[in-house]
Design a protein around this motif. Structure first.
Motif, short mmCIF file in Angstrom:
data_model
loop_
_atom_site.label_atom_id
_atom_site.label_comp_id
_atom_site.label_asym_id
_atom_site.label_seq_id
_atom_site.Cartn_x
_atom_site.Cartn_y
_atom_site.Cartn_z
N PHE A 195 -6.72 4.68 -13.17
CA PHE A 195 -7.07 3.53 -12.33
C PHE A 195 -5.84 2.70 -12.03
CE2 PHE A 195 -7.60 2.00 -16.65
CZ PHE A 195 -7.10 0.71 -16.63
N GLU A 196 -5.96 1.90 -10.99
CA GLU A 196 -4.89 0.99 -10.57
C GLU A 196 -5.30 -0.42 -10.99
OE1 GLU A 196 -4.85 1.54 -6.37
OE2 GLU A 196 -4.41 3.67 -6.54
N GLU A 197 -4.37 -1.15 -11.57
CA GLU A 197 -4.63 -2.54 -11.96
C GLU A 197 -3.71 -3.43 -11.13
OE1 GLU A 197 -4.06 -5.47 -15.83
OE2 GLU A 197 -3.63 -3.34 -16.04
N TYR A 198 -4.30 -4.19 -10.23
CA TYR A 198 -3.53 -5.09 -9.38
C TYR A 198 -3.35 -6.41 -10.11
CZ TYR A 198 -4.08 -1.63 -5.78
OH TYR A 198 -4.02 -0.47 -5.07
N PRO A 250 0.81 -1.23 0.00
CA PRO A 250 0.00 0.00 0.00
C PRO A 250 0.84 1.27 0.00
CG PRO A 250 -0.91 -1.57 1.55
CD PRO A 250 0.43 -2.12 1.08
N GLN A 251 1.93 1.31 0.73
CA GLN A 251 2.77 2.51 0.76
C GLN A 251 3.43 2.74 -0.59
OE1 GLN A 251 2.82 4.76 3.34
NE2 GLN A 251 3.77 5.98 1.74
N ALA A 252 3.80 1.68 -1.28
CA ALA A 252 4.39 1.82 -2.61
C ALA A 252 3.41 2.47 -3.58
CB ALA A 252 4.86 0.47 -3.13
N VAL A 253 2.14 2.10 -3.48
CA VAL A 253 1.11 2.69 -4.35
C VAL A 253 0.93 4.17 -4.03
CG1 VAL A 253 -1.32 2.60 -5.03
CG2 VAL A 253 -0.05 0.48 -4.67
N ILE A 254 0.88 4.50 -2.75
CA ILE A 254 0.75 5.90 -2.33
C ILE A 254 1.95 6.71 -2.82
CG2 ILE A 254 0.75 7.42 -0.30
CD1 ILE A 254 -0.84 5.12 1.12
N ASP A 300 2.31 -8.61 -5.58
CA ASP A 300 3.46 -7.71 -5.57
C ASP A 300 3.61 -6.91 -6.86
OD1 ASP A 300 4.19 -8.58 -3.04
OD2 ASP A 300 5.37 -10.23 -3.85
N GLN A 301 2.53 -6.79 -7.63
CA GLN A 301 2.64 -6.09 -8.90
C GLN A 301 1.38 -5.27 -9.16
OE1 GLN A 301 3.05 -8.57 -12.37
NE2 GLN A 301 4.08 -6.98 -13.50
N ILE A 302 1.60 -4.01 -9.56
CA ILE A 302 0.51 -3.11 -9.86
C ILE A 302 0.87 -2.25 -11.08
CG2 ILE A 302 1.34 -1.35 -8.28
CD1 ILE A 302 -1.56 -0.59 -7.73
N ALA A 303 -0.12 -1.93 -11.86
CA ALA A 303 0.05 -0.98 -12.97
C ALA A 303 -0.91 0.18 -12.73
CB ALA A 303 -0.25 -1.64 -14.31
N ILE A 304 -0.42 1.38 -12.89
CA ILE A 304 -1.27 2.56 -12.74
C ILE A 304 -1.45 3.17 -14.12
CG2 ILE A 304 -1.51 4.84 -11.70
CD1 ILE A 304 0.04 3.80 -9.29
#
Length: 47
Positions: free
Chosen positions: A30-33, A2-6, A37-41
């Motif tokens: 939007f955020e794509e989980y 969560p902190q990495a996304v913020i 351990d991987q997310i695309a914004i």
């Protein structure tokens, strides 16, 4: 995670504040989980 996304959103906001090459449209952000351990914004920009 969560902190990495913020933190990443903070980087994105700063980028668009200081860069006029691309202008955000604020329509399709939007955020794509993709996994634990991987997310695309995805950021909508004007064409």
């Amino acid at each position: 995670m969560p902190q990495a996304v913020i933190d990443t959103w903070g980087i994105i906001w700063a980028y668009f504040e200081n860069n006029t090459e691309f202008i955000r449209s604020y329509t399709t952000d939007f955020e794509e989980y993709r996994g634990p351990d991987q997310i695309a914004i995805h950021i909508g920009v004007r064409g």
